[in-house]
Design a protein around this motif. Structure first.
Motif, mmCIF file in Angstrom:
data_model
loop_
_atom_site.group_PDB
_atom_site.id
_atom_site.type_symbol
_atom_site.label_atom_id
_atom_site.label_comp_id
_atom_site.label_asym_id
_atom_site.label_seq_id
_atom_site.Cartn_x
_atom_site.Cartn_y
_atom_site.Cartn_z
ATOM 1 N N ALA A 62 31.952 48.806 44.747
ATOM 2 C CA ALA A 62 30.697 49.511 44.502
ATOM 3 C C ALA A 62 29.911 49.727 45.787
ATOM 4 O O ALA A 62 29.148 50.689 45.909
ATOM 5 C CB ALA A 62 29.846 48.732 43.491
ATOM 6 N N ALA A 63 30.112 48.817 46.756
ATOM 7 C CA ALA A 63 29.428 48.922 48.048
ATOM 8 C C ALA A 63 30.218 49.751 49.053
ATOM 9 O O ALA A 63 29.829 49.845 50.224
ATOM 10 C CB ALA A 63 29.172 47.527 48.613
ATOM 11 N N GLY A 64 31.334 50.344 48.621
ATOM 12 C CA GLY A 64 32.131 51.192 49.504
ATOM 13 C C GLY A 64 33.123 50.460 50.368
ATOM 14 O O GLY A 64 33.678 51.027 51.313
ATOM 15 N N ARG A 65 33.389 49.188 50.053
ATOM 16 C CA ARG A 65 34.353 48.404 50.820
ATOM 17 C C ARG A 65 35.709 48.414 50.120
ATOM 18 O O ARG A 65 35.802 48.518 48.905
ATOM 19 C CB ARG A 65 33.899 46.947 50.961
ATOM 20 C CG ARG A 65 32.473 46.750 51.451
ATOM 21 C CD ARG A 65 32.316 47.135 52.907
ATOM 22 N NE ARG A 65 31.099 46.592 53.469
ATOM 23 C CZ ARG A 65 29.916 47.224 53.500
ATOM 24 N NH1 ARG A 65 29.808 48.434 52.991
ATOM 25 N NH2 ARG A 65 28.861 46.652 54.049
ATOM 26 N N ILE A 66 36.769 48.258 50.898
ATOM 27 C CA ILE A 66 38.114 48.090 50.368
ATOM 28 C C ILE A 66 38.406 46.596 50.248
ATOM 29 O O ILE A 66 38.060 45.816 51.138
ATOM 30 C CB ILE A 66 39.151 48.740 51.296
ATOM 31 C CG1 ILE A 66 38.897 50.245 51.419
ATOM 32 C CG2 ILE A 66 40.570 48.480 50.796
ATOM 33 C CD1 ILE A 66 39.720 50.910 52.510
ATOM 34 N N THR A 67 39.022 46.197 49.140
ATOM 35 C CA THR A 67 39.463 44.816 48.983
ATOM 36 C C THR A 67 40.965 44.796 48.781
ATOM 37 O O THR A 67 41.500 45.523 47.938
ATOM 38 C CB THR A 67 38.786 44.130 47.788
ATOM 39 O OG1 THR A 67 37.370 44.107 47.981
ATOM 40 C CG2 THR A 67 39.281 42.691 47.639
ATOM 41 N N GLY A 68 41.665 43.968 49.554
ATOM 42 C CA GLY A 68 43.090 43.749 49.373
ATOM 43 C C GLY A 68 43.313 42.348 48.838
ATOM 44 O O GLY A 68 42.951 41.363 49.488
ATOM 45 N N LEU A 69 43.850 42.253 47.629
ATOM 46 C CA LEU A 69 44.187 40.967 47.029
ATOM 47 C C LEU A 69 45.630 40.666 47.412
ATOM 48 O O LEU A 69 46.553 41.348 46.985
ATOM 49 C CB LEU A 69 44.016 41.030 45.512
ATOM 50 C CG LEU A 69 42.609 41.434 45.040
ATOM 51 C CD1 LEU A 69 42.592 41.664 43.537
ATOM 52 C CD2 LEU A 69 41.587 40.378 45.438
ATOM 53 N N ARG A 70 45.824 39.642 48.221
ATOM 54 C CA ARG A 70 47.112 39.419 48.877
ATOM 55 C C ARG A 70 47.923 38.350 48.167
ATOM 56 O O ARG A 70 47.440 37.244 47.906
ATOM 57 C CB ARG A 70 46.861 38.986 50.328
ATOM 58 C CG ARG A 70 48.113 38.853 51.179
ATOM 59 C CD ARG A 70 48.600 40.204 51.625
ATOM 60 N NE ARG A 70 49.730 40.086 52.537
ATOM 61 C CZ ARG A 70 50.480 41.116 52.911
ATOM 62 N NH1 ARG A 70 50.212 42.324 52.469
ATOM 63 N NH2 ARG A 70 51.484 40.952 53.740
ATOM 64 N N LEU A 71 49.173 38.697 47.833
ATOM 65 C CA LEU A 71 50.112 37.741 47.255
ATOM 66 C C LEU A 71 51.395 37.735 48.076
ATOM 67 O O LEU A 71 51.818 38.759 48.597
ATOM 68 C CB LEU A 71 50.466 38.117 45.816
ATOM 69 C CG LEU A 71 49.482 37.744 44.709
ATOM 70 C CD1 LEU A 71 50.039 38.180 43.370
ATOM 71 C CD2 LEU A 71 49.212 36.249 44.699
ATOM 72 N N TRP A 72 52.038 36.578 48.142
ATOM 73 C CA TRP A 72 53.337 36.459 48.788
ATOM 74 C C TRP A 72 54.433 36.383 47.737
ATOM 75 O O TRP A 72 54.208 36.023 46.597
ATOM 76 C CB TRP A 72 53.400 35.200 49.663
ATOM 77 C CG TRP A 72 52.460 35.237 50.810
ATOM 78 C CD1 TRP A 72 51.269 34.573 50.923
ATOM 79 C CD2 TRP A 72 52.602 35.996 52.008
ATOM 80 N NE1 TRP A 72 50.667 34.883 52.121
ATOM 81 C CE2 TRP A 72 51.460 35.746 52.813
ATOM 82 C CE3 TRP A 72 53.580 36.863 52.488
ATOM 83 C CZ2 TRP A 72 51.277 36.332 54.058
ATOM 84 C CZ3 TRP A 72 53.399 37.452 53.736
ATOM 85 C CH2 TRP A 72 52.262 37.169 54.504
ATOM 86 N N ASN A 73 55.647 36.700 48.162
ATOM 87 C CA ASN A 73 56.856 36.517 47.353
ATOM 88 C C ASN A 73 56.874 37.364 46.094
ATOM 89 O O ASN A 73 57.326 36.931 45.041
ATOM 90 C CB ASN A 73 57.032 35.043 46.968
ATOM 91 C CG ASN A 73 57.307 34.182 48.172
ATOM 92 O OD1 ASN A 73 57.452 34.677 49.280
ATOM 93 N ND2 ASN A 73 57.362 32.885 47.969
ATOM 94 N N LEU A 74 56.401 38.607 46.192
ATOM 95 C CA LEU A 74 56.520 39.524 45.076
ATOM 96 C C LEU A 74 57.623 40.547 45.305
ATOM 97 O O LEU A 74 57.880 41.384 44.459
ATOM 98 C CB LEU A 74 55.201 40.263 44.842
ATOM 99 C CG LEU A 74 54.124 39.457 44.134
ATOM 100 C CD1 LEU A 74 52.857 40.281 44.028
ATOM 101 C CD2 LEU A 74 54.579 39.036 42.755
ATOM 102 N N ASP A 75 58.269 40.499 46.476
ATOM 103 C CA ASP A 75 59.330 41.457 46.753
ATOM 104 C C ASP A 75 60.469 40.765 47.477
ATOM 105 O O ASP A 75 60.356 39.651 47.956
ATOM 106 C CB ASP A 75 58.811 42.632 47.587
ATOM 107 C CG ASP A 75 58.261 42.197 48.934
ATOM 108 O OD1 ASP A 75 58.087 40.984 49.149
ATOM 109 O OD2 ASP A 75 58.009 43.070 49.773
#
Length: 285
Positions: A137-150
């Motif tokens: 909503a504030a115009g920021r990008i958020t990356g939710l990071r996970l390991w071992n999904l590929d």
């Protein structure tokens, strides 16, 4: 004119409130950069890039003067990316949504491995989701990071399934595939990757070709001013110089820096640490 880099990592503190299994931590003396030191280093980094990543080791939200640092970054016309373990978003995350030049916040969701109990797990994840919505909503990008999904290591982490289930509940619309993950909603992304072996001088050397974007697209500066080739040199083993006392152009054009760059151009790791880095193998196909 100084060569331009896609990003520069600047470690504002090497202190952290967690000990996560995927992070090697650091044996360096605990240190937090002062605002004056930050300005000094940022002014010297600015001719080389517009994109400043407040990350190497440490948890940036622990920095007591983070608002002042972000204000300085804004004065210097930086676009700032921050990586956080997410545990302090409820207490300190508001500064990332204020009128500062924060472009993206990356949250390492596997920091949950350092937490105890299902109740705390649920509260932590909900905190991250709430923050991501506010950031969008504030115009920021958020990356939710996970390991071992590929790749070959997919599914080896027991937390992946409950995390993904919770994210599907929070973002029920169809997820859009993007590079290295999915777009969950406007400005909210799920990002994933395979785990790797961090560079370690005590490890065995990995034979064969190697490649790294260190000194090609990026370099790092530790909180004591030490310039390193990449964001994985968490102990400063490949110290190229110190930005508090030496000009950046001289550091990046030193014989050692040139040898590292030219070696990787020929798919060769010239430094012992680079030959003991699992990440340098993933770019070779």
């Amino acid at each position: 004119m100084m060569r331009q880099y896609n990003k520069v990592y600047l470690e504002i503190t090497n202190r952290c409130n967690l000990r996560c299994s995927f992070c090697p931590g650091t044996k360096r003396q605990p240190r937090t950069m002062s605002p004056a030191e930050f300005r000094f280093l940022a002014e010297r980094i600015r001719p080389a890039t517009r994109y400043l990543y407040l990350h190497l080791m440490g948890e940036p939200l622990l920095h007591p003067a983070l608002p002042e640092l972000l204000q300085i970054a804004g004065e210097l016309d930086f676009r700032v990316n921050i990586t956080t373990n997410g545990t302090l978003l409820a207490q300190a995350g508001g500064v990332l949504l204020a009128d500062f030049p924060v472009r993206k916040i990356s949250i390492s969701l596997h920091s949950l491995e350092a937490n105890d109990g299902q109740e705390r797990f649920s509260a932590y994840l909900e905190q991250c989701i709430v923050f991501a919505r506010k950031a969008a909503a504030a115009g920021r990008i958020t990356g939710l990071r996970l390991w071992n999904l590929d790749g070959a290591t997919a599914g080896q982490n027991d937390l992946n399934e409950p995390i993904l289930t919770a994210l599907h509940r929070a973002f029920p619309a169809e997820w859009q595939p993007v590079r290295e993950g999915f777009r969950l909603s406007e400005r909210i992304f799920l990002e994933f990757g395979e785990r790797f072996e961090w560079p370690d001088l005590s490890a065995e050397e990995v034979r064969g070709q190697a490649f790294c974007y260190g000194l090609r697209d990026q370099f790092g500066v530790l909180c004591d001013g030490t310039v390193v080739p990449c964001c994985l040199d968490h102990e400063g083993d490949l110290a190229l110089g110190n930005l508090f006392t030496e000009p950046l152009e001289e550091i990046l054009s030193s014989p050692r820096a040139r040898a590292i760059y030219e070696g990787f151009s020929g798919r060769q790791a010239m430094e012992e640490l680079c030959r003991k880095c699992g990440y340098a193998r993933r770019f070779i196909r």
